[in-house]
Write a protein that holds these residues in place. Structure first.
Motif, short mmCIF file in Angstrom:
data_model
loop_
_atom_site.label_atom_id
_atom_site.label_comp_id
_atom_site.label_asym_id
_atom_site.label_seq_id
_atom_site.Cartn_x
_atom_site.Cartn_y
_atom_site.Cartn_z
N THR A 5 0.85 -1.20 0.00
CA THR A 5 0.00 0.00 0.00
C THR A 5 0.88 1.24 0.00
N THR A 6 1.45 1.55 1.16
CA THR A 6 2.39 2.67 1.29
C THR A 6 3.67 2.17 1.93
N LEU A 7 4.78 2.51 1.36
CA LEU A 7 6.08 2.09 1.87
C LEU A 7 6.94 3.32 2.14
N THR A 8 7.38 3.47 3.37
CA THR A 8 8.35 4.51 3.71
C THR A 8 9.60 3.81 4.22
N GLY A 9 10.71 4.01 3.54
CA GLY A 9 11.91 3.29 3.92
C GLY A 9 13.17 3.87 3.34
N ILE A 10 14.27 3.22 3.70
CA ILE A 10 15.59 3.61 3.21
C ILE A 10 15.72 3.19 1.75
N ALA A 11 16.25 4.09 0.94
CA ALA A 11 16.49 3.80 -0.48
C ALA A 11 17.99 3.70 -0.72
N ALA A 12 18.39 2.62 -1.37
CA ALA A 12 19.81 2.43 -1.68
C ALA A 12 20.07 2.86 -3.12
N PRO A 13 21.12 3.67 -3.34
CA PRO A 13 21.46 4.10 -4.70
C PRO A 13 22.32 3.06 -5.42
N MET A 14 21.90 2.65 -6.61
CA MET A 14 22.68 1.71 -7.40
C MET A 14 22.65 2.18 -8.86
N PHE A 58 30.57 -1.93 -1.37
CA PHE A 58 29.29 -2.23 -2.02
C PHE A 58 28.16 -1.65 -1.18
N VAL A 59 27.21 -1.02 -1.86
CA VAL A 59 26.21 -0.20 -1.18
C VAL A 59 25.43 -0.95 -0.11
N LEU A 60 25.01 -2.18 -0.39
CA LEU A 60 24.19 -2.91 0.58
C LEU A 60 25.00 -3.46 1.76
N ASN A 61 26.33 -3.37 1.67
CA ASN A 61 27.18 -3.74 2.81
C ASN A 61 27.46 -2.55 3.72
N GLN A 62 27.11 -1.36 3.28
CA GLN A 62 27.33 -0.17 4.09
C GLN A 62 26.25 -0.06 5.16
N PRO A 63 26.62 0.29 6.39
CA PRO A 63 25.66 0.32 7.50
C PRO A 63 24.38 1.09 7.19
N ALA A 64 24.48 2.17 6.45
CA ALA A 64 23.31 3.00 6.18
C ALA A 64 22.27 2.29 5.32
N TYR A 65 22.70 1.25 4.56
CA TYR A 65 21.79 0.65 3.58
C TYR A 65 21.48 -0.83 3.83
N GLY A 136 21.71 8.57 2.70
CA GLY A 136 21.84 7.53 3.71
C GLY A 136 20.57 7.24 4.47
N ALA A 137 20.73 6.61 5.63
CA ALA A 137 19.60 6.06 6.38
C ALA A 137 18.64 7.12 6.92
N ASN A 138 19.11 8.36 7.07
CA ASN A 138 18.22 9.41 7.60
C ASN A 138 17.28 9.97 6.54
N ALA A 139 17.54 9.63 5.28
CA ALA A 139 16.70 10.13 4.18
C ALA A 139 15.79 9.00 3.73
N GLN A 148 -0.07 6.64 -6.43
CA GLN A 148 0.92 6.48 -7.49
C GLN A 148 1.96 7.61 -7.48
N THR A 149 2.56 7.79 -6.30
CA THR A 149 3.59 8.82 -6.15
C THR A 149 4.79 8.26 -5.40
N VAL A 150 5.95 8.82 -5.72
CA VAL A 150 7.18 8.60 -4.95
C VAL A 150 7.61 9.96 -4.43
N THR A 151 7.85 10.04 -3.12
CA THR A 151 8.22 11.31 -2.51
C THR A 151 9.58 11.17 -1.84
N SER A 152 10.49 12.07 -2.18
CA SER A 152 11.84 12.05 -1.60
C SER A 152 11.80 12.55 -0.16
N SER A 153 12.92 12.42 0.52
CA SER A 153 12.98 12.82 1.93
C SER A 153 12.77 14.32 2.12
N ASP A 154 13.07 15.11 1.08
CA ASP A 154 12.89 16.55 1.20
C ASP A 154 11.63 17.05 0.49
#
Length: 201
Positions: A5-14, A58-65, A136-139, A148-154
């Motif tokens: 339905t709605t997902l708010t979470g950490i996004a990893a950049p790849m 590697f991004v998914l090995n970094q603590p933030a992601y 990182g994890a705070n965003a 049907q929207t994606v909203t960034s942390s800002d």
């Protein structure tokens, strides 16, 4: 299948382009027919050295992601072979949404069948979300399937298109089996009628 339905979470950049299904889950892990347990081998050849040690960069090995639920990826994500293990591995790791400018068709379809929302956005929108993911994890991004929207942390919001039937299935947690079970009463009625009409069968 879990509802989306709605997902708010950490996004990893790849930002890599042409990430194929063999990169997502290498061929040596395709022996299983279970959907669970593949998350530890997601992006195996990029995550680990040959002796099994984590590659820190590697991004998914970094603590933030490590707890990322959204992946912001480069163009043509999921190309290559049609293995359904690719979305299984993403889901088992915890990824529920992948955002890119384009996806390979079979991978795209397999995502919907396994409870993952693949979102196609134009390059400029993906660039904004990629930069946001690098915070990182705070965003934390928010994906609202109903709206049907994606909203960034800002607060930058982008609309995306999704097929109405696939949207219905994700919102209600319906895979192919779930769709069939929705018709259980009609199926039972047919079987009862058939047994009465042809008791010798």
């Amino acid at each position: 299948m879990d509802k989306f339905t709605t997902l708010t979470g950490i996004a990893a950049p790849m930002p890599l382009v042409n990430i194929d299904t063999d990169m997502i889950i290498p061929k040596q892990f395709l022996k299983t027919i279970k959907r669970s347990g593949l998350g530890k081998n997601l992006f195996d050849e990029m995550r680990y050295t040959q002796d099994g040690k984590e590659i820190p960069d590697f991004v998914l090995n970094q603590p933030a992601y490590r707890d990322a639920q959204i992946l912001v990826a480069g163009d043509n994500f999921g190309c290559g072979s049609s293995r359904e293990h690719a979305p299984w591995a993403l889901l088992d790791f915890g990824i529920r949404c992948v955002i890119s400018t384009s996806f390979a068709d079979i991978f795209f379809n397999n995502c919907f069948k396994n409870g993952i929302l693949p979102i196609v956005l134009p390059q400029d929108a993906v660039d904004v979300l990629m930069e946001d993911a690098r915070k990182g994890a705070n965003a934390r991004m928010t994906v609202d399937l109903e709206a049907q929207t994606v909203t960034s942390s800002d607060g930058h919001s982008f609309s995306f298109e999704v097929d109405a039937f696939r949207k219905h299935c994700l919102l209600n947690g319906l895979d192919d089996i779930g769709l069939t079970l929705e018709k259980a009463a009609a199926i039972d009625a047919f079987e009862t009628g058939a047994a009465q009409a042809r008791p010798w069968v």
